[in-house]
Every structure is written in structure tokens, then in C-alpha cells.
Motif scaffolding. Sequence first.
Motif, PDB file in Angstrom:
ATOM      1  N   ASN A  36       0.883  -1.171   0.000  1.00 11.64           N
ATOM      2  CA  ASN A  36       0.000   0.000   0.000  1.00 11.64           C
ATOM      3  C   ASN A  36       0.914   1.211   0.000  1.00 11.64           C
ATOM      4  O   ASN A  36       1.576   1.499   1.004  1.00 11.64           O
ATOM      5  CB  ASN A  36      -0.903  -0.027   1.224  1.00 11.64           C
ATOM      6  CG  ASN A  36      -2.053   0.948   1.106  1.00 11.64           C
ATOM      7  OD1 ASN A  36      -2.416   1.379   0.023  1.00 11.64           O
ATOM      8  ND2 ASN A  36      -2.649   1.297   2.231  1.00 11.64           N
ATOM      9  N   TYR A  37       0.982   1.916  -1.134  1.00  6.09           N
ATOM     10  CA  TYR A  37       1.988   2.951  -1.337  1.00  6.09           C
ATOM     11  C   TYR A  37       1.351   4.327  -1.463  1.00  6.09           C
ATOM     12  O   TYR A  37       0.388   4.518  -2.215  1.00  6.09           O
ATOM     13  CB  TYR A  37       2.792   2.646  -2.605  1.00  6.09           C
ATOM     14  CG  TYR A  37       4.046   3.472  -2.749  1.00  6.09           C
ATOM     15  CD1 TYR A  37       5.188   3.182  -2.010  1.00  6.09           C
ATOM     16  CD2 TYR A  37       4.088   4.552  -3.635  1.00  6.09           C
ATOM     17  CE1 TYR A  37       6.348   3.943  -2.153  1.00  6.09           C
ATOM     18  CE2 TYR A  37       5.241   5.310  -3.788  1.00  6.09           C
ATOM     19  CZ  TYR A  37       6.372   5.001  -3.036  1.00  6.09           C
ATOM     20  OH  TYR A  37       7.508   5.751  -3.169  1.00  6.09           O
ATOM     21  N   GLN A  38       1.914   5.275  -0.708  1.00 11.48           N
ATOM     22  CA  GLN A  38       1.426   6.651  -0.754  1.00 11.48           C
ATOM     23  C   GLN A  38       2.353   7.477  -1.643  1.00 11.48           C
ATOM     24  O   GLN A  38       3.488   7.782  -1.271  1.00 11.48           O
ATOM     25  CB  GLN A  38       1.376   7.261   0.639  1.00 11.48           C
ATOM     26  CG  GLN A  38       0.950   8.728   0.666  1.00 11.48           C
ATOM     27  CD  GLN A  38      -0.479   8.923   0.184  1.00 11.48           C
ATOM     28  OE1 GLN A  38      -1.419   8.580   0.899  1.00 11.48           O
ATOM     29  NE2 GLN A  38      -0.644   9.470  -1.014  1.00 11.48           N
ATOM     30  N   SER A  39       1.887   7.839  -2.820  1.00  8.29           N
ATOM     31  CA  SER A  39       2.673   8.674  -3.714  1.00  8.29           C
ATOM     32  C   SER A  39       2.215  10.119  -3.585  1.00  8.29           C
ATOM     33  O   SER A  39       1.192  10.418  -2.967  1.00  8.29           O
ATOM     34  CB  SER A  39       2.517   8.192  -5.159  1.00  8.29           C
ATOM     35  OG  SER A  39       1.181   8.374  -5.588  1.00  8.29           O
ATOM     36  N   LEU A  40       2.978  11.014  -4.171  1.00  9.43           N
ATOM     37  CA  LEU A  40       2.600  12.426  -4.145  1.00  9.43           C
ATOM     38  C   LEU A  40       1.578  12.765  -5.218  1.00  9.43           C
ATOM     39  O   LEU A  40       0.871  13.768  -5.116  1.00  9.43           O
ATOM     40  CB  LEU A  40       3.849  13.300  -4.338  1.00  9.43           C
ATOM     41  CG  LEU A  40       4.883  13.291  -3.205  1.00  9.43           C
ATOM     42  CD1 LEU A  40       6.029  14.222  -3.559  1.00  9.43           C
ATOM     43  CD2 LEU A  40       4.253  13.694  -1.886  1.00  9.43           C
ATOM     44  N   SER A  41       1.499  11.944  -6.251  1.00 11.79           N
ATOM     45  CA  SER A  41       0.613  12.256  -7.373  1.00 11.79           C
ATOM     46  C   SER A  41      -0.822  11.802  -7.148  1.00 11.79           C
ATOM     47  O   SER A  41      -1.706  12.151  -7.925  1.00 11.79           O
ATOM     48  CB  SER A  41       1.155  11.605  -8.649  1.00 11.79           C
ATOM     49  OG  SER A  41       1.269  10.203  -8.478  1.00 11.79           O
TER      50      SER A  41
END
Length: 301
Positions: A143-148
Amino acid sequence: MEIDRSELRWGVEQRLEFIEFRLFWEGHVNRSDVMEQFGLSVNQASTDLNRYISFAPDNMTYDKSARTYVRGPGFKSVFGKLDAGRYLAQLRSLEDGLLDRDDCWTTDLPAFGSTPTPVRGVHPETLRAVVGAIRRTEAIEINYQSLSNPEPRWRWIAPHAIAFDGFRWHARAFCMTGNSFKDFLLSRILEVRETADAATSAAEDDDWHSEVTLKVGPHPDLSETQAKVIALDYGMQDGKAEIKVRRALLYYTLKRLGLDTDPFARKPQDQQIVLLNRELITCHIPSVGNAVGPASQVPEC
């Protein structure tokens, strides 16, 4: 003198390295130093000191008045690990709390300090999962939190290496969503859920396995004296230094060295160094001057 290390057990070799380290950096070593550092008996410590003398008889002599062995005038390293980088790395590790004072081989430490580095929120469970996937050649669902994207997303990645850009730790991995190799910041992995067989091989990551050589020199607008100072700072020979870097880490290296922008946009005293082979490097990363790199060389955002 060359030492046949095959004749030495690992523990013995480490103790001999310690003796040499103390002699070089502090100028003296005695039996109690070896005893306290490794928990040895008097006889064991004496044996180690005598063994070191047999390897390097000119490296230390016994000072009866001080009751200690001191560095000899003809001292020459026989273990080849006496470099400034190793000594300074111990100071940095102590400052960052990564090394306990009792584990440091230096007793008479100078006063030291370092610029603080922001603490990165890498959870040990996350690191364990990524390292485990690398060892087992597996893919993991993260589960990855990107800036986009405003919300974190689940995705499958197949990590094959860990990378450090000077400030942050990354997982180098094949992203099954983007169908390409990318860098994922460990601090942005919020959760790991499932594992599966990896569909790709680390050998396919050309950017990771290819190297680029940066050739740097003093900024041309520096005075001759200033240029000589910068050459000393960077260990340059004939006005240039070569820095080898994985192509996958080229983007970060350029940013860290301030080589990702127009070298004439800052004062030469601030910029200090320039890329001497900029045209070649821009073939690997288009638009270096704008700090923009290909997707495989910037963190997943």
C-alpha cells in the motif's frame, strides 16, 4: 608485508586489525585495551600482541616508562584498512546513534558534530518484508502513498535491491502497475499484504547493472588558487575527478552534488564543481539542466 589471511581465524584477524587501528590513530595500545574490547584473558591478549609483532616488527615498540606499546617510526599498515573514511564513519555513526560508544575502537575521541538529517519513517516490519522479498525473489503487494495521488494505492512490486540517495532509502523494484523498474521510498510503504512469485529477474534491470562515470572539475570561473583548493577537497588529479555511479542512481547523485542544474546559475564559490562530460551524461538522463530524469531513475511519485 603481505599477510596470508587464510591462516588467520576471523576473530584473530579482527583483533589484529584492532591493534593496528589503535596504534595508527592513537599512537599506542596495551594488553588491557585488547582484553576489554574483546573480553579476553591476559594470556590471550598477550598472544595477540606478540602475533602482531611477528607480522609487523617495526610497527610498535614497548615503552617501559609508559608501560604500553607505542607506534614505531617505521609504521606501515599490514591490514590495509587504515583510511580516513573508516575513522570518520565511526564518528558519524556515533553521532547518529547507530554505534554505541562501547563498540567504537577509538577511546580518545575528538569533539565532533554533524548536520542533522531528518529522520525517515521506515518501519522495521516494512524493511523486513522488502528484504525478505529480495532474498526469496518474490513480489509483494504494498500500500503505497505517492505524491501524485491523494490516497494510497495497492500495487505489486518485485524488489531486488535497496538503495540510498544520501537522504532517503529506496527499494529498487519492478513495478507491475507501470511495467517498469522504479524506485519506491521505503517511508511511503504503508503496509505489506501478500506475496507471490516474481515475474521478472533483477538481471533485466539495465539501469541498475550499468555504470556511468561522472567527470567533475573546479568551476571555470574560480580563481587559480580557489580551483586548487576545490581540487584538494575532491581528490582531483590533473584538475578532474571521476565518480562512478549506477545509472539507476545517477539522478540522485547529480542532485546531491548540485550538478543537475545550469552550473552558471549560482556563484562559482557556491557551485564549486562542474560536469566535464555533461554531454555524455545528458545521453543517460535527458534534461539534466531541468532536474528531470526518466521514470526508472526518479522515485515513484
